[in-house]
Design a protein around this motif. Structure first.
Motif, mmCIF file in Angstrom:
data_model
loop_
_atom_site.group_PDB
_atom_site.id
_atom_site.type_symbol
_atom_site.label_atom_id
_atom_site.label_comp_id
_atom_site.label_asym_id
_atom_site.label_seq_id
_atom_site.Cartn_x
_atom_site.Cartn_y
_atom_site.Cartn_z
ATOM 1 N N MET A 104 0.974 -1.572 0.203
ATOM 2 C CA MET A 104 -0.127 -0.476 0.240
ATOM 3 C C MET A 104 0.931 1.346 -0.017
ATOM 4 N N GLY A 105 1.558 1.112 0.789
ATOM 5 C CA GLY A 105 2.765 2.685 0.286
ATOM 6 C C GLY A 105 3.603 2.076 -0.421
ATOM 7 N N MET A 106 3.490 1.385 -1.219
ATOM 8 C CA MET A 106 4.491 0.792 -2.826
ATOM 9 C C MET A 106 3.374 1.772 -3.368
ATOM 10 N N MET A 127 -5.996 6.822 1.184
ATOM 11 C CA MET A 127 -6.823 7.093 2.688
ATOM 12 C C MET A 127 -8.497 6.590 2.946
ATOM 13 N N THR A 128 -9.053 6.788 1.723
ATOM 14 C CA THR A 128 -10.771 7.286 1.260
ATOM 15 C C THR A 128 -10.769 5.221 0.218
ATOM 16 N N ILE A 129 -9.450 5.093 0.149
ATOM 17 C CA ILE A 129 -9.946 3.613 -0.929
ATOM 18 C C ILE A 129 -9.734 2.074 -0.361
ATOM 19 N N PHE A 130 -8.462 2.509 1.109
ATOM 20 C CA PHE A 130 -8.204 1.598 1.764
ATOM 21 C C PHE A 130 -9.189 1.572 2.590
ATOM 22 N N ARG A 131 -10.367 2.986 3.458
ATOM 23 C CA ARG A 131 -11.423 1.987 4.698
ATOM 24 C C ARG A 131 -11.886 1.362 3.291
ATOM 25 N N GLY A 132 -12.335 1.730 2.027
ATOM 26 C CA GLY A 132 -14.144 1.466 1.401
ATOM 27 C C GLY A 132 -12.952 0.169 0.709
#
Length: 327
Positions: A104-106, A127-132
């Motif tokens: 995810m950092g990459m 941030m929004t994508i990961f939460r989704g």
């Protein structure tokens, strides 16, 4: 040498923490017992881990606002993995957590490096994508304590020489990245890329690639923290660590890491996290209202920003004065 040590930002912050603890002790003496201070350090360990990663990103003139969402997604993934395969060794879960966080950092780093998108825009989006994604894979459901295996929950709580593994993890990461930032090419490149990107490019440093690796390290530490968080608190859900990214940035700012890049240290990130951790841990104990807890935390951040700005201006004046004298 001694005078420079005494007036250094880290020494001043350490003094501020000591004064803060002394003030708290006047209201609640039990707070400053060794056992309680060890508990405070353990509670602050997730913040320390994320602050170290964030510090490296900020040094390169970037910012990572997706660290808490990275933590939450990794925590949910390893919790669901443990739910599906209860006998999976903790070592495998740790590898999965760090690898997923690093990926995810990459992704953040590639968008900043290759597409030249501003880091704040990239990480707000991810941030929004990961939460989704958390909501999609979990269908909004929680993974609770009774669904986690005993070994999965026991790892961060296991004690060694009187401290839990969670605390030792934070200590080892601080030591490791103190060496990395002071003794390796990557560390020197991060300072150069943030301090003067144009000069760094002329000396052969790939600024974009350095930022990519900074995001990767931040992501890996967020992934590690994701497992440690959900296993310690024995719960995983969509909004886990909601808003925690602001605490991480605040810890870095308080620790003297310049948002403009190129200035800061692992020790500063550690002390900034501890200062914020002591405040957040102590204020409820001495019956300070939630409103004042937020106000005091916010005030500490504003003061730190002002101090950082004044220090930068003073340094600039010294450089100009030296140049004039040389002329």
């Amino acid at each position: 040498m001694l005078q420079r040590l005494i007036t250094s930002r880290e020494a001043l912050l350490l003094g501020a923490i000591a004064v803060l603890l002394a003030l708290i002790a006047t209201r609640f003496p039990g707070y400053v017992t060794p056992a309680n201070l060890a508990d405070v350090f353990n509670d602050t360990s997730p913040l320390i881990l994320l602050a170290v990663g964030q510090m490296i990103v900020i040094l390169t003139r970037c910012i990572d606002l997706s660290v808490a969402a990275n933590l939450a997604l990794t925590g949910m993934v390893v919790s669901m993995l443990n739910l599906a395969f209860p006998g999976l060794p903790v070592a495998v879960i740790l590898v999965v957590a760090v690898t997923l966080g690093a990926l995810m950092g990459m992704f953040n780093g590639l968008l900043v490096w290759k597409l030249d998108i501003p880091p704040i825009v990239v990480t707000l989006g991810t941030m929004t994508i990961f939460r989704g994604i958390i909501f999609l894979i979990s269908d909004g459901k929680w993974v609770n304590s009774h669904e986690m295996s005993p070994a999965f929950k026991a790892f961060p709580r296991a004690e060694f020489l009187g401290l839990p593994v969670l605390s030792w993890t934070a200590i080892l990461v601080v030591i490791l990245f103190t060496v990395v930032m002071s003794r390796t090419t990557l560390g020197r490149a991060a300072y150069a890329a943030g301090g003067n990107p144009h000069a760094a490019t002329y000396t052969g440093i790939d600024v974009g690639k350095t930022q990519f690796w900074a995001f990767t390290i931040s992501g890996a530490l967020a992934g590690l923290t994701g497992y440690l968080w959900v296993s310690r608190y024995a719960v995983a859900y969509v909004d886990i660590a909601g808003g925690f990214e602001l605490d991480v940035v605040a810890a870095c700012v308080i620790g003297g890491i310049s948002i403009a890049g190129g200035i800061g240290s692992v020790g500063g990130a550690l002390l900034g996290a501890l200062f914020l951790g002591v405040i957040k841990n102590a204020l409820p104990v001495i019956n300070v209202s939630p409103f004042w807890q937020l106000a005091i935390s916010g005030g500490a951040i504003i003061i730190a920003v002002v101090v950082n700005a004044r220090a930068s201006r003073t340094k600039g004046r010294i450089i100009l004065k030296s140049a004039e004298q040389a002329a």
